[in-house]
Design a protein around this motif. Structure first.
Motif, short mmCIF file in Angstrom:
data_model
loop_
_atom_site.label_atom_id
_atom_site.label_comp_id
_atom_site.label_asym_id
_atom_site.label_seq_id
_atom_site.Cartn_x
_atom_site.Cartn_y
_atom_site.Cartn_z
N ASP A 425 0.81 -1.22 0.00
CA ASP A 425 0.00 0.00 0.00
C ASP A 425 0.84 1.27 0.00
O ASP A 425 0.56 2.22 -0.74
CB ASP A 425 -0.94 -0.01 1.21
N GLU A 426 1.86 1.31 0.83
CA GLU A 426 2.76 2.46 0.86
C GLU A 426 4.14 2.01 1.32
O GLU A 426 4.26 0.99 2.01
CB GLU A 426 2.23 3.56 1.77
N PRO A 427 5.18 2.72 0.94
CA PRO A 427 6.55 2.27 1.26
C PRO A 427 6.81 2.26 2.75
O PRO A 427 6.11 2.92 3.54
CB PRO A 427 7.43 3.32 0.55
N PRO A 428 7.82 1.52 3.17
CA PRO A 428 8.17 1.48 4.59
C PRO A 428 8.81 2.80 5.03
O PRO A 428 9.30 3.58 4.20
CB PRO A 428 9.18 0.33 4.67
N THR A 429 8.81 3.04 6.32
CA THR A 429 9.50 4.22 6.85
C THR A 429 10.99 3.95 7.02
O THR A 429 11.81 4.87 6.92
CB THR A 429 8.91 4.62 8.22
N HIS A 430 11.33 2.68 7.28
CA HIS A 430 12.73 2.31 7.49
C HIS A 430 13.01 0.97 6.81
O HIS A 430 12.11 0.12 6.69
CB HIS A 430 13.06 2.17 8.98
N VAL A 431 14.24 0.80 6.37
CA VAL A 431 14.71 -0.47 5.81
C VAL A 431 16.02 -0.83 6.49
O VAL A 431 16.84 0.06 6.77
CB VAL A 431 14.90 -0.37 4.28
N ARG A 432 16.21 -2.10 6.75
CA ARG A 432 17.47 -2.58 7.31
C ARG A 432 17.87 -3.86 6.58
O ARG A 432 17.07 -4.47 5.87
CB ARG A 432 17.36 -2.84 8.80
#
Length: 475
Positions: A425-432
């Motif tokens: 639905d919408e991109p993540p706020t953080h990626v690791r």
């Protein structure tokens, strides 16, 4: 000029050219379907940035003079259409000069892609496809018998592919000399296939037999390619059987298939179907083939020096046109397998209790309960580079940051390279990213859990980042 052609190889010529056209088709399709995210104008390693830094003499390509995503798509899809036509027999339906021109167009179009593809196109089978493609131009069509000189050049190329791969192993990892490399290889290879788990669990004495057979086929059998028939056909058959074994045990893009196609050119077709009268070769064609043969033999001096060198290089091109190259694979075999697991969260402020969701890749191991899939001869470029990135962050220095940035943006083209996007639905706020140690499960573990892999956390590969961390580097 009876000395110039080998009419008995008319069927071998057809099978070779149709098979090569099929591999061109796969290569162009892979380029068309993946380029926007990898090297497009907004890709991880954009072609416009590359051509501004690298002169045309070092990387000759149509895109050195003009680049747009639309033009690249036209070249890739146009190449796929032409390859499909050649696989269907278009090369034999037109006069000899036109057929040669069509093969030359295929080669030039794919060269233009490879020479701006950067690290995504740094694999040995790219050069192998181009070098084989040059020889296909010279092999002619049904207007004349296959030239003896070109048939010998095809065997010379096949010899270098197999013998180079054999030498790099014997000179490299000690496990090849001890016949123990296959204790590990099926588990640690870049992209396992659906049967790799089963190959890994073969009895260890059989793994030693595999290693020994590989040495025989790669170091001894190639010499027999230059002996009279039917010995050369038997040698080619042994190589084909070995390559089919590799096809079953892993995913190596079109490397195994193009080696099979090369081996088929050494098979004496008259043993199966008899004679097929063909017109005598025109003088201009004889001159072109002889001149090209002399050039290729001259350029072969560098690959020969590399073969006999103690410091043999693996998969290297010696000229920007990829006319004559050196090949080899798996001089070193890993004993353990590490994988990068990329995760995201929609938590605005990650904390120890944050739920992280994993991105799923199409080919590389991720979900322990997912059986590896068969993709070869198709080439999943991002998945292959993720294997290298797990070996050392240095392999990913140029593209991993841009890859993460595009996940944070929810970039549609990048997400198309993945099997599963946990944020539809919408991109993540953080990626690791985290580094895990993977190993195949045992028979008992598979029966108990249904998992093909067992994984344990090794360390953090990249700490959680958010989009504003890349704001200064956006294009």
């Amino acid at each position: 000029m009876e000395w110039f052609t080998a009419p008995d190889y008319w069927l071998s010529r057809i099978v070779f050219q149709r098979g090569l056209a099929g591999l061109y088709l796969v290569a162009f399709l892979a380029a068309a379907l993946q380029f926007r995210a990898l090297i497009g104008a907004r890709g991880m390693l954009p072609v416009p940035d590359f051509v501004r830094a690298v002169p045309a003499r070092r990387a000759p390509s149509l895109f050195q003079w003009r680049y747009s995503d639309r033009l690249f798509a036209a070249v890739a899809w146009g190449g796929a259409a032409l390859a499909l036509a050649m696989a269907a027999g278009a090369g034999d339906a037109v006069p000899l000069p036109v057929s040669m021109l069509l093969w030359l167009l295929l080669w030039a179009a794919y060269l233009s892609i490879v020479n701006v593809g950067q690290t995504w196109y740094s694999f040995g089978w790219e050069s192998l496809l181009l070098e084989t493609g040059v020889l296909a131009v010279l092999l002619g069509n049904d207007d004349t018998g296959p030239p003896v000189l070109v048939l010998l050049l095809l065997r010379w190329l096949l010899f270098r592919v197999e013998f180079g791969a054999g030498l790099i192993k014997i000179r490299g990892d000690q496990c090849w000399r001890e016949l123990t490399c296959l204790y590990h290889h099926h588990e640690t290879q870049p992209m396992p296939g659906p049967l790799s788990w089963f190959f890994h669990h073969l009895p260890r004495p059989l793994h030693k037999v595999e290693c020994a057979a590989n040495h025989v086929v790669q170091l001894g059998v190639p010499v027999l390619l230059f002996t009279p028939q039917p010995v050369a056909t038997i040698a080619a058959g042994l190589m084909i059987v070995t390559q089919l074994w590799l096809v079953l045990s892993g995913n190596f893009a079109w490397l195994n298939w193009i080696t099979i196609v090369l081996a088929l050119s050494a098979v004496d077709g008259s043993l199966l179907v008899g004679d097929h009268p063909q017109p005598e070769a025109p003088l201009w064609y004889v001159v072109v083939v002889c001149a090209a043969t002399a050039l290729i033999l001259f350029l072969s001096r560098n690959p020969v020096r590399n073969l006999i060198s103690r410091h043999q290089a693996m998969n290297r091109s010696f000229d920007p046109l990829h006319l004559v190259n050196t090949y080899g694979a798996f001089g070193t075999v890993g004993r353990v397998r590490d994988e990068i697991v990329v995760e995201g969260t929609d938590d605005p402020d990650p904390h120890p209790g944050t739920v992280w969701r994993e991105y799923g890749f199409k080919g590389k191991p991720g979900d322990p309960w997912r059986l590896p899939r068969q993709f070869a001869p198709y080439h999943l470029r991002l998945d292959w580079l993720m294997w290298f990135a797990a070996l050392s962050p240095g392999y990913a220095r140029d593209w991993f940051g841009p890859f993460v940035e595009r996940l944070l943006e929810g970039d549609r083209d990048t997400l198309r390279l993945l099997r599963h996007n946990p944020f539809p639905d919408e991109p993540p706020t953080h990626v690791r990213a985290r580094l895990y140690r993977y190993r195949f499960t045992t028979w008992a573990e598979l029966r108990a859990t249904g998992a093909w892999w067992h994984r344990t956390l090794v360390r953090e590969y990249m700490p959680p980042v958010r989009l504003r961390a890349y704001a200064g580097g956006r294009r």
